[in-house]
Design a protein around this motif. Structure first.
Motif, short mmCIF file in Angstrom:
data_model
loop_
_atom_site.label_atom_id
_atom_site.label_comp_id
_atom_site.label_asym_id
_atom_site.label_seq_id
_atom_site.Cartn_x
_atom_site.Cartn_y
_atom_site.Cartn_z
N HIS A 1 -68.64 39.30 37.92
CA HIS A 1 -69.57 39.56 39.01
C HIS A 1 -68.92 39.57 40.38
O HIS A 1 -69.39 40.25 41.28
N ARG A 2 -67.85 38.78 40.57
CA ARG A 2 -67.28 38.73 41.91
C ARG A 2 -65.76 38.88 41.94
O ARG A 2 -65.15 38.70 43.00
N GLY A 3 -65.14 39.21 40.80
CA GLY A 3 -63.70 39.44 40.79
C GLY A 3 -63.32 40.65 41.64
O GLY A 3 -64.00 41.67 41.63
N VAL A 4 -62.22 40.53 42.38
CA VAL A 4 -61.77 41.59 43.28
C VAL A 4 -60.36 42.01 42.87
O VAL A 4 -59.48 41.16 42.70
N ARG A 5 -60.15 43.31 42.74
CA ARG A 5 -58.81 43.82 42.44
C ARG A 5 -57.91 43.57 43.65
O ARG A 5 -58.24 43.93 44.78
N THR A 6 -56.78 42.93 43.38
CA THR A 6 -55.90 42.50 44.47
C THR A 6 -54.45 42.82 44.13
O THR A 6 -53.99 42.55 43.01
N ARG B 1 -48.58 38.72 30.67
CA ARG B 1 -48.53 39.34 32.00
C ARG B 1 -47.24 39.03 32.73
O ARG B 1 -47.00 39.56 33.81
N CYS B 2 -46.41 38.16 32.19
CA CYS B 2 -45.12 37.82 32.80
C CYS B 2 -44.03 38.06 31.77
O CYS B 2 -44.07 37.49 30.68
N TRP B 3 -43.06 38.89 32.11
CA TRP B 3 -42.09 39.33 31.11
C TRP B 3 -40.68 38.85 31.37
O TRP B 3 -39.72 39.39 30.83
N GLY B 4 -40.51 37.85 32.22
CA GLY B 4 -39.20 37.29 32.41
C GLY B 4 -38.66 37.45 33.82
O GLY B 4 -39.35 37.92 34.73
N ALA B 5 -37.38 37.07 33.99
CA ALA B 5 -36.78 37.06 35.32
C ALA B 5 -36.74 38.44 35.95
O ALA B 5 -36.84 38.58 37.18
N TRP B 6 -36.61 39.48 35.13
CA TRP B 6 -36.55 40.84 35.71
C TRP B 6 -37.87 41.26 36.36
O TRP B 6 -37.92 42.22 37.13
N ILE C 1 -54.06 42.39 40.10
CA ILE C 1 -54.79 41.43 39.29
C ILE C 1 -56.22 41.31 39.82
O ILE C 1 -56.55 41.78 40.91
N LEU C 2 -57.05 40.64 39.03
CA LEU C 2 -58.43 40.38 39.42
C LEU C 2 -58.51 38.96 39.95
O LEU C 2 -58.08 38.01 39.27
N VAL C 3 -59.04 38.80 41.16
CA VAL C 3 -59.03 37.51 41.84
C VAL C 3 -60.45 37.08 42.19
O VAL C 3 -61.27 37.88 42.63
N ASP D 1 -57.49 44.61 33.48
CA ASP D 1 -58.05 45.28 32.31
C ASP D 1 -58.73 44.31 31.34
O ASP D 1 -59.02 44.65 30.20
N THR D 2 -59.03 43.09 31.80
CA THR D 2 -59.72 42.11 30.95
C THR D 2 -61.10 42.62 30.59
O THR D 2 -61.84 43.12 31.45
N ASP D 3 -61.46 42.49 29.32
CA ASP D 3 -62.77 42.94 28.84
C ASP D 3 -63.78 41.78 28.91
O ASP D 3 -63.63 40.77 28.24
#
Length: 210
Positions: A100-105, A145-150, A158-160, A172-174
């Protein structure tokens, strides 16, 4: 006075004239308390406290239900419903907030950490900051969502939660299942209340016969 009225097993039931005063508040307040503590635990800052207190509350209430009913099956069903409330209502609240209130950031990954969980499994956690420089509570990407040091220095979206209560989630969370979660939460709360009152009535009947 309380007597041993559970068919000889030695577990004291609460006196019949006093059981209603215990059963009604237990039936009404317990589901609300468990739901509230599960919602509290959706904030990462209060996750451990909400989970621990929720578990302790349920354990205490189960002893009260045993005292009221004197029947193990009532306690067993209450435990299943109580743990179900703790497990389902938290995600239902979190999904509702973000839906309801998540914002793409837009954010930037600033650091990556190799983290070991309680089962000895390793995963990466990435620290992020908003691209516009404003504060971002719970600024961490986890799991896939985190793939390492690179990943450090890479841009992400993300949705905030603007209020900062719920941790950020992938865009893209359902959240289509939140209605089912709410329905299950409500059903478990009602069934828990009915079970407590039914157990107390059974206990009163046993006490009178005793």
């Amino acid at each position: 006075m309380m007597g041993r009225t559970d068919g000889g097993r030695g577990f004291p039931l609460i006196a019949p004239h006093r059981s209603t005063w215990v059963a009604v508040p237990t039936a009404v307040v317990t589901p609300l308390a468990l739901i509230g503590l599960a919602a509290l635990a959706t904030n990462p800052d209060y996750l451990a406290g909400g989970a621990v207190v929720g578990g302790l509350v349920l354990i205490v209430v189960l002893f009260v239900i045993m005292w009221l009913s004197g029947r193990g099956w009532v306690v067993g069903v209450a435990a299943v419903l109580g743990f179900g409330l703790l497990a389902i209502s938290g995600p239902a609240y979190e999904d509702g907030v973000m839906a309801h209130r998540g914002v793409r950031t837009k954010v930037m990954v600033t650091a990556a950490h190799h983290v070991e969980d309680s089962e000895g499994q390793f995963s990466w956690h990435c620290d992020v900051k908003r691209a516009d420089g404003r504060p971002l509570p719970h600024a961490t990407l986890k799991d896939d969502r985190c793939w390492g040091a690179w990943h450090v220095g890479q841009p992400e979206e993300i949705l905030v939660d603007p209020d900062g209560w719920v941790a950020p989630s992938p865009v893209d969370t359902d959240y289509s299942g939140r209605t089912v979660e709410v329905v299950l939460t409500a059903a478990a709360a009602v069934l828990f209340a009915v079970l407590v009152l039914t157990g107390a009535r059974l206990g009163r009947g046993t006490a009178r016969r005793g």
